[in-house]
Design an enzyme around this catalytic site. Structure first.
Site, PDB file in Angstrom:
ATOM      1  N   TYR A  13      53.888  26.378  38.392  1.00 34.56           N
ATOM      2  CA  TYR A  13      53.576  26.933  39.715  1.00 34.56           C
ATOM      3  C   TYR A  13      54.477  26.335  40.795  1.00 34.56           C
ATOM      4  CZ  TYR A  13      49.465  28.362  37.088  1.00 34.56           C
ATOM      5  OH  TYR A  13      48.631  28.886  36.141  1.00 34.56           O
ATOM      6  N   HIS A  25      38.367  32.114  36.484  1.00 36.93           N
ATOM      7  CA  HIS A  25      39.749  31.840  36.891  1.00 36.93           C
ATOM      8  C   HIS A  25      40.655  32.982  36.420  1.00 36.93           C
ATOM      9  CE1 HIS A  25      42.840  29.170  38.506  1.00 36.93           C
ATOM     10  NE2 HIS A  25      43.610  29.823  37.651  1.00 36.93           N
ATOM     11  N   ALA A  26      41.408  33.555  37.353  1.00 39.35           N
ATOM     12  CA  ALA A  26      42.183  34.766  37.056  1.00 39.35           C
ATOM     13  C   ALA A  26      43.209  34.536  35.943  1.00 39.35           C
ATOM     14  CB  ALA A  26      42.899  35.226  38.318  1.00 39.35           C
ATOM     15  N   HIS A  43      49.768  38.876  41.616  1.00 38.09           N
ATOM     16  CA  HIS A  43      50.210  37.779  40.740  1.00 38.09           C
ATOM     17  C   HIS A  43      49.904  38.123  39.277  1.00 38.09           C
ATOM     18  CE1 HIS A  43      50.757  33.472  39.573  1.00 38.09           C
ATOM     19  NE2 HIS A  43      49.856  33.802  38.655  1.00 38.09           N
ATOM     20  N   GLU A  44      48.684  38.537  39.032  1.00 39.22           N
ATOM     21  CA  GLU A  44      48.282  38.821  37.638  1.00 39.22           C
ATOM     22  C   GLU A  44      49.041  40.014  37.073  1.00 39.22           C
ATOM     23  OE1 GLU A  44      46.780  36.668  36.046  1.00 39.22           O
ATOM     24  OE2 GLU A  44      46.182  35.498  37.791  1.00 39.22           O
ATOM     25  N   HIS A  50      43.154  24.010  35.460  1.00 40.51           N
ATOM     26  CA  HIS A  50      44.245  23.835  34.496  1.00 40.51           C
ATOM     27  C   HIS A  50      44.171  22.522  33.733  1.00 40.51           C
ATOM     28  CE1 HIS A  50      45.253  26.778  37.516  1.00 40.51           C
ATOM     29  NE2 HIS A  50      46.164  27.286  36.720  1.00 40.51           N
ATOM     30  N   GLU A  56      55.119  32.880  36.373  1.00 39.21           N
ATOM     31  CA  GLU A  56      54.222  32.726  37.528  1.00 39.21           C
ATOM     32  C   GLU A  56      54.828  33.286  38.811  1.00 39.21           C
ATOM     33  OE1 GLU A  56      51.295  31.967  36.990  1.00 39.21           O
ATOM     34  OE2 GLU A  56      51.506  31.209  34.943  1.00 39.21           O
ATOM     35  N   HIS A  67      52.349  39.211  35.688  1.00 37.76           N
ATOM     36  CA  HIS A  67      52.310  38.745  34.289  1.00 37.76           C
ATOM     37  C   HIS A  67      52.293  39.931  33.336  1.00 37.76           C
ATOM     38  CE1 HIS A  67      51.744  34.517  35.108  1.00 37.76           C
ATOM     39  NE2 HIS A  67      50.560  34.654  35.678  1.00 37.76           N
TER      40      HIS A  67
HETATM   41  O1  X8Z Z   1      46.191  29.759  38.134  1.00 41.71           O
HETATM   42  C1  X8Z Z   1      46.797  30.505  38.852  1.00 41.71           C
HETATM   43  C2  X8Z Z   1      46.794  32.008  38.608  1.00 41.71           C
HETATM   44  C3  X8Z Z   1      46.687  32.345  37.173  1.00 41.71           C
HETATM   45  S1  X8Z Z   1      48.085  31.917  36.256  1.00 41.71           S
HETATM   46  C4  X8Z Z   1      45.639  32.622  39.342  1.00 41.71           C
HETATM   47  N1  X8Z Z   1      47.463  30.018  39.935  1.00 41.71           N
HETATM   48  C5  X8Z Z   1      47.474  28.604  40.267  1.00 41.71           C
HETATM   49  C6  X8Z Z   1      46.096  28.134  40.683  1.00 41.71           C
HETATM   50  O2  X8Z Z   1      45.226  28.959  40.950  1.00 41.71           O
HETATM   51  O3  X8Z Z   1      45.892  26.913  40.768  1.00 41.71           O
HETATM   52  C7  X8Z Z   1      48.288  30.794  40.853  1.00 41.71           C
HETATM   53  C8  X8Z Z   1      48.857  29.828  41.823  1.00 41.71           C
HETATM   54  C9  X8Z Z   1      48.443  28.447  41.397  1.00 41.71           C
HETATM   55 ZN    ZN Z   2      49.678  33.129  36.733  1.00 43.25          ZN
END
Ligand code: X8Z
Ligand code: ZN
Length: 613
Positions: free
Chosen positions: A522, A354-355, A384-385, A512, A412, A388
């Protein structure tokens, strides 16, 4: 702030550990008692904050390294070290948070009060002062993270699939049964998480109570420069602005999926089966564009195809994203970023794919950790990354307690804001496409963006609607899964494609939840990024419609953005928002303006259809 230094992973530090600094905890555990607060002065508060920030700085560095080692190489050894360091870190912060409470009734200046408050509510999953419990909380956190990171689905014949592989299938397969197999398969991973999750909730609630919070739900809702109980209404207000548009999009997509899969599979008066939307969690729908696109031929840039035909590899994708930030006047990323980041899924070991974006030393040790796929979708995630990382670097000279975003939605939103500038105009500038489609193609392009951005919004809202109830004890383990699906139904109009087994724990199949990263950020980011984009386009002097604007190359826009980023969390987020946009209010009317032509088009398409679920 301390928990944000790794943006996502720091949150994990913030949550999963515990510490054993029992003596510190015991000495300071009498938060707010009269004995300990007597004769304290504003000068004592300042001295305390200096010491607290020094102590946190000292422990967060090794904790961050341990966390990085674990996330990029999941095994029994890295897990043990990361759990231990997380425990040390969280126990230290919890002890200091209790000490901060001794100044509750002392008259101090606004800056000191803000720092004391940030210290008090900085942890995500605060450990109880009992050392065994704190240790247990840290272990559970690491274990849940490991279960997700190393999770895979195996068929009876022992062929196994990683989440990355299954996500690619969910994006491209149009076969109902294949989609269902992977959708169900990934949800086997979370079944054993449930008892651990339940235990973790109880332990963290004990920790929150010691800090004077009713529960962790109140702690999480209290981080937005307004009373915790008013924050959900603010979210309802924003959702109300978007909801009619979401319903129109939902109606059209359901009708088109019904045409493709048959209305027996996609009933036209029920929520949409969750496995048909091109994403493992039905959170973004852009991958099913080809099924729902306008009948009239529309030119929509195929970024995935262009990256492929031009031979972009993972590094080149990141370099291209970096160059956007450079064009705004941001300094290039340091050499160590390129040496230390993880861009690809390594062979032969488990990693957390997960990024995430990290600043390990709160100075220049910036890194990202991703298993980059060569797609347009992932090109956006890279932006996106990096958003950050540039934010982290912009606020690094703030006092430690102010190193964070104005609110977590801001963190975010930054990279996503930049990604909104990946318009045909920009793609042509960097040579990824040859011609800019004319305005007659805008509906197609707007639909493509809406499938990702508008479709996401109710998902961004429902995850914490579930968690807040769970963390407040309003939903108990017997009902975890049912309430999850009630909320999926209510907000997204999405349903489980099959009856869920009694032991299912479907929330745990979303990163998450086991990682304990709050999710409302988000939702907020999806509102804020359009406000930021509009403000920056205006500063850049781009007068075209918002969906065609790109701020690429505008140093004026870069400076305006940086002015907000540099503030970190030194002021209430309303001030930061006003600095950039001129208004202190979050507002989804920019979204309405951005997509207005699409709304008209959707309403036409939906004529004669029965919408809603
Ligand atoms: O978790 C993330 C990023 C890292 S903060 C890749 N996002 C959420 C997800 O993947 O569920 C970005 C948008 C929503
Ligand atoms: Zn993020």
């Amino acid at each position: 702030m301390f928990k944000l230094k790794m943006t996502m992973a720091a949150v994990v530090v913030g949550l999963s550990l515990t510490g054993c600094n029992t003596s510190a905890t015991a000495e300071t555990g009498t938060a707010g008692s009269t004995a300990s607060t007597q004769n304290l002065t504003a000068a004592d508060a300042k001295a305390f904050l200096t010491r607290a920030q020094n102590e946190i700085a000292k422990i967060q560095l090794p904790a961050a390294h341990a966390q990085w080692s674990y996330a990029t190489n999941i095994n029994v050894d890295t897990q043990a070290v990361s759990a231990y360091m997380n425990e040390q870190f969280a126990t230290k912060v919890a002890a200091l948070a209790k000490e901060a409470a001794r100044f509750n009734d002392v008259e101090v200046d606004a800056d000191t009060r803000r720092k004391l408050d940030l210290l008090r509510n900085g942890l995500t999953m605060p450990p109880p002062s009992n050392p065994e419990k704190a240790e247990r909380l840290a272990k559970i956190g690491s274990e849940l993270g490991g279960m997700y990171g190393s999770g895979e689905y195996c068929r009876d014949d022992k062929t196994c699939f990683s989440l990355v592989e299954m996500s690619a299938e969910m994006a491209t397969s149009r076969d109902y049964d294949t989609l269902l197999e992977f959708w169900e398969g990934w949800r086997e991973v979370s079944v054993p998480m449930k008892p651990l999750y339940e235990e973790q909730v109880n332990l963290a609630n004990e920790g929150a109570a010691e800090l004077g919070f009713a529960n962790v739900s109140e702690l999480w809702r209290g981080k937005y420069d307004m009373p915790a109980d008013e924050f959900p209404q603010e979210l309802d207000r924003l959702w109300g602005q978007v909801e009619p548009f979401y319903e129109a999009l939902h109606c059209h997509v359901r009708a088109k999926l019904g045409e493709h899969y048959g209305t027996d599979k996609v009933p036209q008066d029920k929520p949409i089966p969750a496995h048909l939307l091109g994403n493992m969690w039905a959170q973004t729908w852009g991958n099913v564009y080809d099924l729902v696109k306008p009948e009239q031929e529309m030119k929509v840039p195929d970024v995935t195809g262009a990256l492929k035909s031009q031979g972009y590899d993972e590094i080149k994708m990141v370099k291209q994203a970096e160059s956007f930030f450079s064009s705004l006047g941001f300094e290039e990323l340091p050499d160590t970023f390129w040496e230390r980041s993880m861009f690809e899924k390594p062979e032969g070991r488990d990693v957390q794919c997960h990024a995430s974006a990290w600043n390990l030393d709160d100075k220049d040790d910036l890194r990202i950790k991703m298993c980059i796929q060569k797609t347009g979708e992932e090109f956006n995630v890279i932006h996106h990354e990096l958003g950050h990382n540039y934010y982290q670097r912009a606020y690094k000279d703030q006092p430690l307690l102010y190193r964070g975003s104005a609110n977590d939605g801001f963190h975010e939103a930054i990279g996503d804001t930049i990604a909104l500038s990946i318009t045909p105009k920009y793609l042509k500038q960097i040579g990824l496409i040859d011609t800019i489609p004319d305005a007659s193609n805008d509906i197609g392009m707007l639909l493509q963006v809406a499938l990702d951005k508008i479709a996401f919004i109710p998902f961004g809202l429902m995850v914490d609607q579930w968690r807040w109830k769970v963390l407040a004890g309003e939903v108990t383990p017997e009902n975890y899964n049912d309430v999850w699906w009630e909320l999926r139904n209510k907000y997204q109009g999405v349903m489980a494609p099959v009856d869920r087994p009694a032991d299912a724990f479907d929330p745990g199949a979303k990163y998450h939840v086991p990682a304990n990263v709050p999710y409302t950020r988000y939702f907020l980011a999806h509102i804020l990024q359009f406000q930021f984009h509009q403000a920056l386009c205006e500063i850049a002097g781009d007068e075209g419609p918002l969906n065609r604007c790109s701020i690429y190359g505008s140093e004026e826009a870069g400076t305006a953005l940086n002015n907000m980023l540099e503030m970190g969390m030194s002021e209430p987020w309303q001030n930061a928002l006003e600095t950039l946009t001129g208004s202190p209010k979050m507002d989804a009317s920019t979204i309405q303006a951005y997509f207005a032509p699409l709304k008209t088009w959707l309403d036409e398409q939906n004529q004669g259809r029965q919408c809603g679920w």
